[in-house]
Design a protein around this motif. Structure first.
Motif, PDB file in Angstrom:
ATOM      1  N   SER A   6     -58.998  22.917  55.563  1.00 15.85           N
ATOM      2  CA  SER A   6     -57.941  23.804  56.056  1.00 15.85           C
ATOM      3  C   SER A   6     -57.137  23.208  57.202  1.00 15.85           C
ATOM      4  CB  SER A   6     -58.544  25.141  56.498  1.00 15.85           C
ATOM      5  OG  SER A   6     -59.495  24.946  57.517  1.00 15.85           O
ATOM      6  N   LYS A   7     -57.645  22.127  57.812  1.00 17.14           N
ATOM      7  CA  LYS A   7     -56.911  21.498  58.908  1.00 17.14           C
ATOM      8  C   LYS A   7     -55.893  20.483  58.414  1.00 17.14           C
ATOM      9  CE  LYS A   7     -60.513  22.159  62.404  1.00 17.14           C
ATOM     10  NZ  LYS A   7     -61.407  21.498  63.407  1.00 17.14           N
ATOM     11  N   SER A   8     -55.878  20.281  57.111  1.00 23.40           N
ATOM     12  CA  SER A   8     -54.917  19.350  56.530  1.00 23.40           C
ATOM     13  C   SER A   8     -53.500  19.865  56.753  1.00 23.40           C
ATOM     14  CB  SER A   8     -55.175  19.192  55.026  1.00 23.40           C
ATOM     15  OG  SER A   8     -54.071  18.596  54.392  1.00 23.40           O
ATOM     16  N   PRO A   9     -52.575  19.027  57.253  1.00 20.27           N
ATOM     17  CA  PRO A   9     -51.187  19.461  57.493  1.00 20.27           C
ATOM     18  C   PRO A   9     -50.531  20.035  56.241  1.00 20.27           C
ATOM     19  CG  PRO A   9     -51.600  17.355  58.540  1.00 20.27           C
ATOM     20  CD  PRO A   9     -52.796  17.636  57.690  1.00 20.27           C
ATOM     21  N   LEU A  10     -50.781  19.409  55.090  1.00 19.52           N
ATOM     22  CA  LEU A  10     -50.187  19.883  53.841  1.00 19.52           C
ATOM     23  C   LEU A  10     -50.718  21.267  53.485  1.00 19.52           C
ATOM     24  CD1 LEU A  10     -48.455  19.423  51.342  1.00 19.52           C
ATOM     25  CD2 LEU A  10     -50.413  18.278  50.264  1.00 19.52           C
ATOM     26  N   TYR A  11     -52.024  21.452  53.658  1.00 15.60           N
ATOM     27  CA  TYR A  11     -52.635  22.759  53.357  1.00 15.60           C
ATOM     28  C   TYR A  11     -52.078  23.822  54.294  1.00 15.60           C
ATOM     29  CZ  TYR A  11     -56.029  26.488  52.803  1.00 15.60           C
ATOM     30  OH  TYR A  11     -56.605  27.719  52.587  1.00 15.60           O
ATOM     31  N   GLN A  12     -52.016  23.504  55.588  1.00 16.35           N
ATOM     32  CA  GLN A  12     -51.547  24.474  56.573  1.00 16.35           C
ATOM     33  C   GLN A  12     -50.103  24.886  56.307  1.00 16.35           C
ATOM     34  OE1 GLN A  12     -52.266  22.612  60.396  1.00 16.35           O
ATOM     35  NE2 GLN A  12     -54.327  23.472  60.546  1.00 16.35           N
ATOM     36  N   LYS A  13     -49.274  23.911  55.951  1.00 18.31           N
ATOM     37  CA  LYS A  13     -47.860  24.204  55.688  1.00 18.31           C
ATOM     38  C   LYS A  13     -47.711  25.084  54.451  1.00 18.31           C
ATOM     39  CE  LYS A  13     -43.393  21.997  54.818  1.00 18.31           C
ATOM     40  NZ  LYS A  13     -42.671  20.700  54.643  1.00 18.31           N
ATOM     41  N   THR A  14     -48.444  24.728  53.381  1.00 15.20           N
ATOM     42  CA  THR A  14     -48.382  25.503  52.140  1.00 15.20           C
ATOM     43  C   THR A  14     -48.914  26.909  52.355  1.00 15.20           C
ATOM     44  OG1 THR A  14     -48.750  23.458  50.871  1.00 15.20           O
ATOM     45  CG2 THR A  14     -49.029  25.545  49.707  1.00 15.20           C
ATOM     46  N   PHE A  15     -50.047  27.007  53.070  1.00 10.64           N
ATOM     47  CA  PHE A  15     -50.659  28.301  53.343  1.00 10.64           C
ATOM     48  C   PHE A  15     -49.699  29.193  54.138  1.00 10.64           C
ATOM     49  CE2 PHE A  15     -53.242  31.210  55.910  1.00 10.64           C
ATOM     50  CZ  PHE A  15     -54.061  31.775  54.937  1.00 10.64           C
ATOM     51  N   LYS A  16     -49.048  28.620  55.145  1.00  9.40           N
ATOM     52  CA  LYS A  16     -48.114  29.378  55.983  1.00  9.40           C
ATOM     53  C   LYS A  16     -46.932  29.889  55.169  1.00  9.40           C
ATOM     54  CE  LYS A  16     -45.322  29.063  60.189  1.00  9.40           C
ATOM     55  NZ  LYS A  16     -44.892  28.182  61.323  1.00  9.40           N
ATOM     56  N   ASN A  17     -46.398  29.027  54.301  1.00  4.73           N
ATOM     57  CA  ASN A  17     -45.253  29.419  53.477  1.00  4.73           C
ATOM     58  C   ASN A  17     -45.619  30.556  52.524  1.00  4.73           C
ATOM     59  OD1 ASN A  17     -43.587  27.503  54.642  1.00  4.73           O
ATOM     60  ND2 ASN A  17     -43.999  25.955  53.086  1.00  4.73           N
ATOM     61  N   LEU A  18     -46.795  30.462  51.931  1.00  7.18           N
ATOM     62  CA  LEU A  18     -47.234  31.502  50.999  1.00  7.18           C
ATOM     63  C   LEU A  18     -47.564  32.797  51.731  1.00  7.18           C
ATOM     64  CD1 LEU A  18     -49.542  29.439  48.588  1.00  7.18           C
ATOM     65  CD2 LEU A  18     -47.276  30.375  48.095  1.00  7.18           C
ATOM     66  N   LEU A  19     -48.092  32.665  52.936  1.00  8.70           N
ATOM     67  CA  LEU A  19     -48.477  33.845  53.704  1.00  8.70           C
ATOM     68  C   LEU A  19     -47.254  34.637  54.159  1.00  8.70           C
ATOM     69  CD1 LEU A  19     -51.226  34.985  54.537  1.00  8.70           C
ATOM     70  CD2 LEU A  19     -50.928  33.922  56.771  1.00  8.70           C
ATOM     71  N   THR A  20     -46.145  33.958  54.356  1.00  5.73           N
ATOM     72  CA  THR A  20     -44.921  34.633  54.822  1.00  5.73           C
ATOM     73  C   THR A  20     -44.007  35.038  53.676  1.00  5.73           C
ATOM     74  OG1 THR A  20     -43.869  32.459  55.136  1.00  5.73           O
ATOM     75  CG2 THR A  20     -44.936  33.462  57.052  1.00  5.73           C
ATOM     76  N   SER A  21     -44.365  34.635  52.448  1.00  5.53           N
ATOM     77  CA  SER A  21     -43.547  34.990  51.290  1.00  5.53           C
ATOM     78  C   SER A  21     -43.732  36.463  50.934  1.00  5.53           C
ATOM     79  CB  SER A  21     -43.924  34.113  50.096  1.00  5.53           C
ATOM     80  OG  SER A  21     -43.246  34.540  48.927  1.00  5.53           O
ATOM     81  N   ASN A  22     -42.673  37.098  50.476  1.00  2.08           N
ATOM     82  CA  ASN A  22     -42.726  38.518  50.121  1.00  2.08           C
ATOM     83  C   ASN A  22     -42.908  38.761  48.626  1.00  2.08           C
ATOM     84  OD1 ASN A  22     -42.317  39.500  52.798  1.00  2.08           O
ATOM     85  ND2 ASN A  22     -40.120  39.077  52.613  1.00  2.08           N
ATOM     86  N   SER A  23     -42.931  37.707  47.833  1.00  2.00           N
ATOM     87  CA  SER A  23     -43.044  37.877  46.386  1.00  2.00           C
ATOM     88  C   SER A  23     -44.488  38.110  45.966  1.00  2.00           C
ATOM     89  CB  SER A  23     -42.493  36.641  45.666  1.00  2.00           C
ATOM     90  OG  SER A  23     -43.351  35.530  45.838  1.00  2.00           O
ATOM     91  N   LEU A  24     -44.666  38.893  44.904  1.00  2.00           N
ATOM     92  CA  LEU A  24     -46.006  39.140  44.381  1.00  2.00           C
ATOM     93  C   LEU A  24     -46.616  37.867  43.814  1.00  2.00           C
ATOM     94  CD1 LEU A  24     -45.715  42.623  42.565  1.00  2.00           C
ATOM     95  CD2 LEU A  24     -47.113  42.054  44.569  1.00  2.00           C
ATOM     96  N   PHE A  25     -45.782  37.018  43.249  1.00  2.00           N
ATOM     97  CA  PHE A  25     -46.274  35.771  42.663  1.00  2.00           C
ATOM     98  C   PHE A  25     -46.921  34.879  43.720  1.00  2.00           C
ATOM     99  CE2 PHE A  25     -45.567  31.401  40.907  1.00  2.00           C
ATOM    100  CZ  PHE A  25     -46.430  31.528  39.829  1.00  2.00           C
TER     101      PHE A  25
END
Length: 236
Positions: A115-134
Motif C-alpha cells: 500500500s505504500k507504493s506510489p502507484l497504488y496510493q495514486k490509483t487508490f486516491k483517484n478511485l476513492l474520490t471518484s463518484n461513479s459506481l463503477f
C-alpha cells in the motif's frame, strides 16, 4: 474438485472472512463507506456499490486462481511432483490456521503490504474520490491485489488443481464466500470489530484450515507412495 473440497473452501472462507478479512480489509471498506457512500443514496444504491466492490475483488481472485492453476498444471509432471505440491499446500494451510489462532506469525510475514507504493496510493486516491459506481468495482479489483496470507493459502490450493479453470473456480468460490462479512461491514461499520463473534468465527475457521491442510497433505502423501494414482483423478 470433490464436493467435500468445495464445501470446505466455502466454510473456511466464510468463517475466516469475519475474522481475518474484516481485520485486513476492514480499513478499506470503512474508508470507502465513509468517503464514497453518500448519505442521500438509497439502500439499493448503497447495496449495489458494496456488491460491485466485492465482485471487483472476486474478479481479481479468479484471475489469480486461473494463473496459479495454469502454473500448477505446468509444474505437475509426475506423481512425485504432484504429491510434493500437495504436501506444500497442506503445510501452508496448517501454518495459516496456526497463524489465525495467534500461535505463530506466519501471516504477518507473508502480508508485506504494497500500500505504500506510489502507484497504488495514486490509483487508490483517484478511485476513492471518484463518484461513479463503477469505481467501486475497480477499487475492489485493486484491493484484490493486496498481499494477504489468507488469499495466498487458497491461491496455492488453486495451483494444486493443476488447471486454470478449476484454479479460477477455487478462487471464485473463495471470493464469493467472503462477501457477507465485508458487505455487512459496509453497513454496520465497527460492529464486527467490537463483537465477540469475530473471535468465535476466526477460531472455528482456523481449526477448519488446519484440518483441511492435514487432509491435503495426506492426499499428497498418498500420491507419492501410490505410483498408480492418476493425475486426472487426483483432486483435492
Amino acid at each position: 474438485m470433490e464436493t467435500i473440497s468445495i464445501v470446505t473452501i466455502i466454510s473456511i472462507a466464510f468463517l475466516g472472512s469475519f475474522g481475518h478479512c474484516v481485520g485486513m480489509c476492514g480499513g478499506i471498506v470503512i474508508a470507502y463507506s465513509s468517503t464514497k457512500i453518500k448519505s442521500h443514496w438509497t439502500k439499493k444504491v448503497q447495496a449495489t456499490a458494496h456488491l460491485l466492490y466485492s465482485f471487483g475483488r472476486i474478479t481479481t481472485y479468479s484471475i489469480l486462481g486461473a494463473l496459479f492453476g495454469l502454473v500448477g498444471g505446468v509444474v505437475t509432471f509426475d506423481n512425485i511432483t504432484s504429491g510434493i505440491f500437495l504436501l506444500i499446500t497442506g503445510t501452508m494451510m496448517v501454518l495459516v490456521g496456526l497463524s489465525l489462532m495467534g500461535k505463530i506469525k506466519f501471516l504477518i510475514i507473508l502480508e508485506h503490504s504494497c500500500s505504500k507504493s506510489p502507484l497504488y496510493q495514486k490509483t487508490f486516491k483517484n478511485l476513492l474520490t471518484s463518484n461513479s459506481l463503477f469505481s467501486f468495482y475497480l477499487l475492489g479489483m485493486l484491493n484484490g491485489l493486496l498481499p494477504c496470507g489468507f488469499v495466498y493459502a487458497f491461491a496455492i490450493t488453486a495451483a494444486s488443481t493443476g488447471s486454470a479453470f478449476w484454479g479460477a473456480v477455487v478462487m471464485f468460490i473463495f471470493g464469493l464466500s467472503t462477501i457477507p462479512a465485508l458487505f455487512f461491514l459496509g453497513f454496520f461499520v465497527g460492529f464486527f470489530k467490537q463483537s465477540n463473534l469475530r473471535d468465535i468465527f476466526i477460531k472455528i475457521a482456523s481449526i477448519l484450515v488446519i484440518i483441511f491442510g492435514i487432509y491435503i497433505a495426506y492426499k499428497g502423501y498418498e500420491y507419492i507412495i501410490d505410483p498408480t494414482k492418476s493425475i486426472l483423478n487426483c483432486h483435492i
